[in-house]
Design a protein around this motif. Structure first.
Motif, short mmCIF file in Angstrom:
data_model
loop_
_atom_site.label_atom_id
_atom_site.label_comp_id
_atom_site.label_asym_id
_atom_site.label_seq_id
_atom_site.Cartn_x
_atom_site.Cartn_y
_atom_site.Cartn_z
N UNK A 155 0.93 -1.01 -0.16
CA UNK A 155 -0.01 0.08 0.09
C UNK A 155 0.83 1.31 -0.01
N UNK A 156 1.88 1.28 0.96
CA UNK A 156 2.69 2.37 0.82
C UNK A 156 4.09 2.51 -0.08
N UNK A 157 4.20 1.49 -0.71
CA UNK A 157 5.46 1.63 -1.75
C UNK A 157 5.43 2.53 -2.78
N UNK A 158 4.40 2.45 -3.56
CA UNK A 158 4.11 3.57 -4.53
C UNK A 158 4.36 4.84 -4.39
N UNK A 159 3.72 5.45 -3.14
CA UNK A 159 3.88 7.06 -2.67
C UNK A 159 5.35 7.11 -1.92
N UNK A 160 5.86 6.03 -1.40
CA UNK A 160 7.14 6.23 -0.79
C UNK A 160 8.22 6.10 -1.92
N UNK A 161 8.02 5.32 -2.77
CA UNK A 161 8.91 5.48 -3.98
C UNK A 161 9.06 6.63 -4.92
N UNK A 162 7.56 7.36 -4.90
CA UNK A 162 7.51 8.54 -5.65
C UNK A 162 8.15 9.56 -4.81
N UNK A 197 4.23 7.56 -15.42
CA UNK A 197 5.10 7.62 -14.28
C UNK A 197 4.22 8.74 -13.36
N UNK A 198 3.18 9.21 -14.00
CA UNK A 198 2.36 10.05 -13.16
C UNK A 198 1.40 9.07 -12.40
N UNK A 199 1.04 8.01 -12.69
CA UNK A 199 0.18 7.16 -12.06
C UNK A 199 0.97 6.02 -11.30
N UNK A 200 2.29 5.81 -11.69
CA UNK A 200 3.15 4.51 -11.49
C UNK A 200 3.12 4.04 -9.99
N UNK A 201 3.17 5.22 -9.03
CA UNK A 201 3.09 5.10 -7.50
C UNK A 201 1.86 4.35 -7.12
N UNK A 202 0.72 5.12 -7.55
CA UNK A 202 -0.58 4.63 -7.03
C UNK A 202 -1.00 3.36 -7.82
N UNK A 203 -0.82 3.17 -8.95
CA UNK A 203 -1.28 2.19 -9.51
C UNK A 203 -0.21 0.84 -9.33
#
Length: 469
Positions: free
Chosen positions: A89-96, A397-403
């Motif tokens: 759940x947190x991986x995308x936002x943290x990586x972004x 890349x603009x949705x990569x974290x969330x998706x």
């Protein structure tokens, strides 16, 4: 290289056109830094496998030393998956926010803390907290490692390098299974610190993802990172322009929220990414992987012999898949893999059907072993690695974290669901369980034929623009 997409109306021509001569400009540099960076990153994948493989060889020793009940040890084993779901759940936002390297450091910190908690445990609570922490790191690594590799690799190497993620996972699981029969459970926990140490040290020497740097507007660092990855003598102007043009266009679009991922613009990529995670996990892999010893015992075959053959075959075939992916393409390997999974399930189902109905009992062990080995070989050559490869390729890349977080969460939830229901299904019907898995894998083949595009040989920008046009 210019972007031809008109933003008015939302849907139109693809964001990226092909080069005028239909080919990409070739680099003169040697991508040794890409290989080195990939090696450092896949230490995170090895850490993933070390976490997954830890509980099986240590069960009796931990229960005896800490006086754990079966229920307490079952909690210890299963809490890993819940930690992984939180990590997903947190991986995308943290990586972004922190960058791909920052996210790997973050994951490593949790993994180190978790292994140390397990090593020093004298009661169930520290043991469970440590397992939860390693699970969190594992969930983070499952997203950020393939994404980082896909973003740094040239398109002709992207598939095989990203597939190394799965190769290192299965290698680590097999190593944990083998050395866990020799080392104490505390010593085995310390071996989980080795890939963490390599990762922490190695991250100081590799560049950040150039695509992430471009997205953050750090132009000088972006160009320096891309130049370092492609080689000092490489002409990066074309690739840099393509990346910058694409990201500039994406920046003019609103940043989507979760429900907006299912708008028409992004629906196809989300469907592909999430759908492949369903296909990978609901076809039975975690049930077979977690309980392969009991499957062999139920069929009347030596569990130790079968498990060793299983582990060795998994490593070999995953390596073959990594070598083939950029030659054959993603989709053909997925279809071959899906067909093999159906065949393996049906052979295993036949073995248990014969046993239940007491027909040709002498053939049951050989049939069961053959079916399971066909199954794991087929999974390893395609369905094990390629969904992660495709997931890392198809999201803009603009949705990569969330998706990416959504796809990774779906994967871990389905992994838990499969492993949780396996014993119940086997109690209901041993052969019926594998017939059910065969049917799900057959539906996966249909999904791959209808929905999944071939991503081989295209830049991420070209690919993402075509899918999300």
């Amino acid at each position: 290289m210019a972007i031809k997409k008109e933003l008015e109306g939302g849907i139109g021509e693809p964001l990226v056109e092909a080069n005028e001569d239909g080919t990409a400009q070739k680099s003169k540099g040697q991508p040794w830094m890409v290989y080195f960076s990939t090696f450092i990153a896949v230490c995170g994948a090895y850490e993933f496998g070390a976490c997954a493989g830890y509980s099986s060889p240590t069960q009796s020793a931990i229960r005896e030393d800490l006086s754990l009940s079966l229920a307490e040890y079952s909690l210890f084993g299963s809490i890993l998956t819940f930690g992984a779901m939180i990590g997903a759940i947190t991986s995308g936002p943290i990586a972004d926010f922190l960058g791909r390297k920052g996210a790997m450091r973050f994951s490593t910190a949790f993994s180190v803390a978790g292994w140390l908690a397990i090593y020093f445990s004298e009661s169930p609570w520290p043991l469970d907290i440590g397992r939860l922490a390693t699970g969190y790191g594992m969930g983070m690594f499952s997203y950020v490692v393939p994404v980082f590799i896909a973003e740094i690799a040239p398109k002709e190497l992207r598939g095989s390098l990203t597939t190394l993620n799965q190769f290192m996972i299965v290698t680590a699981v097999s190593v944990a299974f083998i050395i866990g029969t020799i080392l104490s459970w505390r010593a085995l926990a310390l071996t989980g610190l080795i890939p963490c140490a390599i990762l922490i040290f190695g991250l100081f020497f590799i560049p950040e993802s150039p695509r992430w740097l471009a997205k953050r507007g750090r132009e000088r660092e972006f160009e320096a990172s891309l130049q370092k990855l492609r080689g000092e003598d490489a002409d990066i102007s074309h690739e840099a322009e393509e990346i910058q043009d694409y990201i500039t266009t994406l920046d003019r679009l609103p940043k989507p929220k979760l429900l907006e991922l299912f708008q028409t613009r992004y629906l196809r990529s989300v469907t592909i990414g999430v759908g492949l995670m369903f296909c990978q996990q609901l076809g039975g892999i975690n049930g077979v992987c977690f309980y392969v010893s009991s499957i062999f015992e139920l069929a009347g075959f030596s569990s130790n012999t079968g498990s060793i053959i299983y582990a060795i075959l998994q490593i070999i075939v995953t390596g073959i898949g990594a070598a083939l992916i950029d030659m054959t393409g993603r989709k053909p390997l997925l279809l071959i893999s899906g067909s093999g999974l159906v065949s393996g399930c049906m052979i295993t189902a036949a073995a248990f059907y014969f046993k239940v109905h007491e027909v040709a009992l002498g053939a049951v062990p050989a049939l069961a072993v053959t079916g399971i080995l066909v199954y794991i070989g087929a999974f390893s050559v395609g369905m094990g690695a390629i969904p992660w490869v495709v997931m890392s390729e198809i999201f803009p890349i603009n949705i990569k974290g969330l998706a990416g977080s959504l796809a990774t969460l779906v994967n871990w939830f389905c992994a838990w669901l499969c492993s949780y229901t396996f014993n119940y299904l086997m109690s209901w019907s041993s052969y019926g369980t594998f017939i059910l898995y065969a049917a799900i894998n057959a539906l996966a083949i249909l999904f791959i034929i209808v929905a999944v595009p071939e991503t081989k040989g295209k830049s991420l920008e070209q690919l993402q623009a075509a899918i999300n046009a």
